[in-house]
Motif scaffolding. Structure first.
Motif, short mmCIF file in Angstrom:
data_model
loop_
_atom_site.label_atom_id
_atom_site.label_comp_id
_atom_site.label_asym_id
_atom_site.label_seq_id
_atom_site.Cartn_x
_atom_site.Cartn_y
_atom_site.Cartn_z
N GLY A 151 0.78 -1.22 0.00
CA GLY A 151 0.00 0.00 0.00
C GLY A 151 0.82 1.27 0.00
N VAL A 152 2.02 1.24 0.59
CA VAL A 152 2.77 2.49 0.76
C VAL A 152 3.16 3.09 -0.59
N MET A 153 3.24 2.28 -1.63
CA MET A 153 3.60 2.80 -2.96
C MET A 153 2.58 3.84 -3.45
N PHE A 212 0.96 6.09 -1.53
CA PHE A 212 0.85 7.29 -0.71
C PHE A 212 1.54 8.45 -1.43
N PRO A 213 0.83 9.54 -1.71
CA PRO A 213 1.47 10.67 -2.39
C PRO A 213 2.66 11.25 -1.63
N GLU A 214 2.52 11.39 -0.31
CA GLU A 214 3.61 11.91 0.52
C GLU A 214 4.00 10.84 1.52
N LYS A 215 4.95 10.01 1.13
CA LYS A 215 5.28 8.83 1.93
C LYS A 215 5.82 9.21 3.31
N ALA A 216 6.69 10.23 3.36
CA ALA A 216 7.23 10.62 4.66
C ALA A 216 6.13 11.08 5.60
N ASP A 269 13.42 0.76 -4.08
CA ASP A 269 14.82 1.03 -3.75
C ASP A 269 14.97 1.07 -2.23
N PRO A 270 15.74 0.16 -1.63
CA PRO A 270 15.88 0.16 -0.16
C PRO A 270 16.43 1.47 0.39
N VAL A 271 17.29 2.12 -0.38
CA VAL A 271 17.86 3.39 0.08
C VAL A 271 16.77 4.45 0.16
N VAL A 272 15.91 4.51 -0.83
CA VAL A 272 14.82 5.48 -0.84
C VAL A 272 13.83 5.18 0.28
N ILE A 273 13.52 3.90 0.48
CA ILE A 273 12.59 3.53 1.55
C ILE A 273 13.13 3.94 2.91
N ALA A 274 14.40 3.64 3.16
CA ALA A 274 15.02 4.02 4.43
C ALA A 274 15.04 5.53 4.60
N ARG A 275 15.31 6.25 3.53
CA ARG A 275 15.33 7.72 3.58
C ARG A 275 13.95 8.27 3.93
N ASP A 276 12.90 7.71 3.31
CA ASP A 276 11.54 8.19 3.58
C ASP A 276 11.10 7.88 5.00
N THR A 282 13.95 6.67 13.69
CA THR A 282 15.39 6.78 13.88
C THR A 282 16.10 5.43 13.84
N GLU A 283 15.34 4.35 13.98
CA GLU A 283 15.94 3.03 13.88
C GLU A 283 16.21 2.67 12.43
N THR A 284 17.21 1.82 12.20
CA THR A 284 17.49 1.34 10.85
C THR A 284 16.49 0.25 10.48
N PRO A 285 15.79 0.38 9.36
CA PRO A 285 14.81 -0.66 9.00
C PRO A 285 15.49 -1.96 8.57
N ALA A 286 14.85 -3.06 8.89
CA ALA A 286 15.27 -4.36 8.37
C ALA A 286 14.52 -4.59 7.07
N ILE A 287 15.26 -4.79 5.98
CA ILE A 287 14.65 -4.95 4.66
C ILE A 287 15.15 -6.24 4.04
N THR A 288 14.22 -7.13 3.70
CA THR A 288 14.58 -8.41 3.09
C THR A 288 13.78 -8.61 1.81
N PHE A 289 14.34 -9.38 0.90
CA PHE A 289 13.65 -9.75 -0.33
C PHE A 289 12.98 -11.10 -0.13
N LEU A 290 11.76 -11.21 -0.63
CA LEU A 290 10.99 -12.44 -0.47
C LEU A 290 10.41 -12.84 -1.82
N THR A 291 10.85 -13.99 -2.32
CA THR A 291 10.39 -14.50 -3.61
C THR A 291 9.29 -15.53 -3.40
N ALA A 292 8.29 -15.50 -4.25
CA ALA A 292 7.18 -16.46 -4.20
C ALA A 292 6.78 -16.81 -5.62
N LEU A 293 5.81 -17.72 -5.74
CA LEU A 293 5.30 -18.12 -7.05
C LEU A 293 3.82 -17.74 -7.16
N SER A 294 3.46 -17.25 -8.33
CA SER A 294 2.07 -16.91 -8.64
C SER A 294 1.54 -17.98 -9.58
#
Length: 279
Positions: A117-119, A121-125, A183-190, A197-209
């Protein structure tokens, strides 16, 4: 789901097509993953934002104890109506709400969760600042976003197949919004701009459709997302033409019967810091 800066609307026939076709195609496995992560925090009160037609809400209602309060919110009332129609195995509170102006008191939830859903949001921050505001100290914000479209085979194939039917001067809705925030860098920046103030944990998750036939992904993406509006604006027959082209492209790449395509998303988790103690 929240409308983007270009104004896609999840209304009309889109919510029912979305629920029937898109949810089982790409959302259910990730919903189970998010619900499991939320349950691991043993929260007393959970807020879901951009709940859509309730795929995560239903998983939360199943995974969390009966005493855990669940509030499921979305900007689109038609999407919430579709979610309420499907129902949950125990009561939840449905609430129409803008993620950028959450109608809840400060520090009122242990976990805030958001699936794809966050994609929108017009103003993510600003939205992230609202999430931080309603989280209790040390509360958790858990959400996922799609990886780039090239890592998600069904939508990539469909967009390529129907590209000639879409405006030449604008990226299609699917590429621009749902698969445009990875982009993880953009997500962390936003998140930092929203006060985390905490560093987010970001992982990639692959699945099958998986789908029983090539027309299912074609209908899901062409008719169950706001890309439908882009197509219908091009003429009265364009939606049907696009659906046919997408069906043929899925069949050509994945076969004429059961089809399977790769999905990939990013899962993000970040804690709300505790207030500073002044001595």
């Amino acid at each position: 789901m929240h409308p983007s800066e270009t104004g896609p609307v999840f209304a009309g026939s889109i919510p029912s097509v979305y629920a029937q076709y898109l949810v089982p195609l790409i959302f259910e496995s990730y919903a189970a993953d998010l619900a499991s992560r939320v349950a691991g925090h043993q929260p007393a009160r959970v807020l879901e934002i951009a709940a859509g037609t309730g795929v995560v809400t239903r998983q939360l209602a199943h995974a969390l104890p009966p005493g855990t309060s669940i509030v499921a919110s979305d900007l689109s009332q038609p999407m919430l109506d579709q979610a309420a129609l499907a129902g949950t195995e125990r009561p939840v509170e449905w609430k129409q709400a803008d993620a950028q102006h959450l109608p809840f008191p400060d520090a009122s939830f242990d976990v805030v969760v958001c699936q794809f859903g966050v994609m929108f949001f017009p103003e993510k921050a600003r939205a992230f600042a609202e999430v931080r505001r309603v989280l209790r100290p040390h509360g958790e914000f858990v959400f996922n976003v799609w990886d780039r479209i090239e890592e998600n085979e069904f939508p990539q194939t469909i967009v390529q197949a129907i590209s000639t039917l879409l405006p030449e001067d604008l990226l299609p809705f699917i590429t621009r919004i749902p698969y445009g925030y990875h982009d993880p860098v953009v997500i962390a920046r936003d998140l930092a701009a929203g006060g985390f103030t905490e560093t987010p944990a970001i992982t990639f998750l692959t699945a099958l459709s998986r789908a029983g036939s090539p027309d299912i992904p074609a209908v899901a993406f062409c008719q169950g997302t706001p890309m439908r509006d882009e197509l219908e604006e091009r003429g009265p027959t364009t939606l049907a033409q696009a659906t046919d082209l997408a069906t043929a492209a899925i069949a050509a790449r994945f076969g004429p019967g059961d089809v399977t395509g790769k999905l990939r998303a990013l899962v993000v988790s970040v804690k709300r810091d505790a207030p500073a103690v002044h001595r």
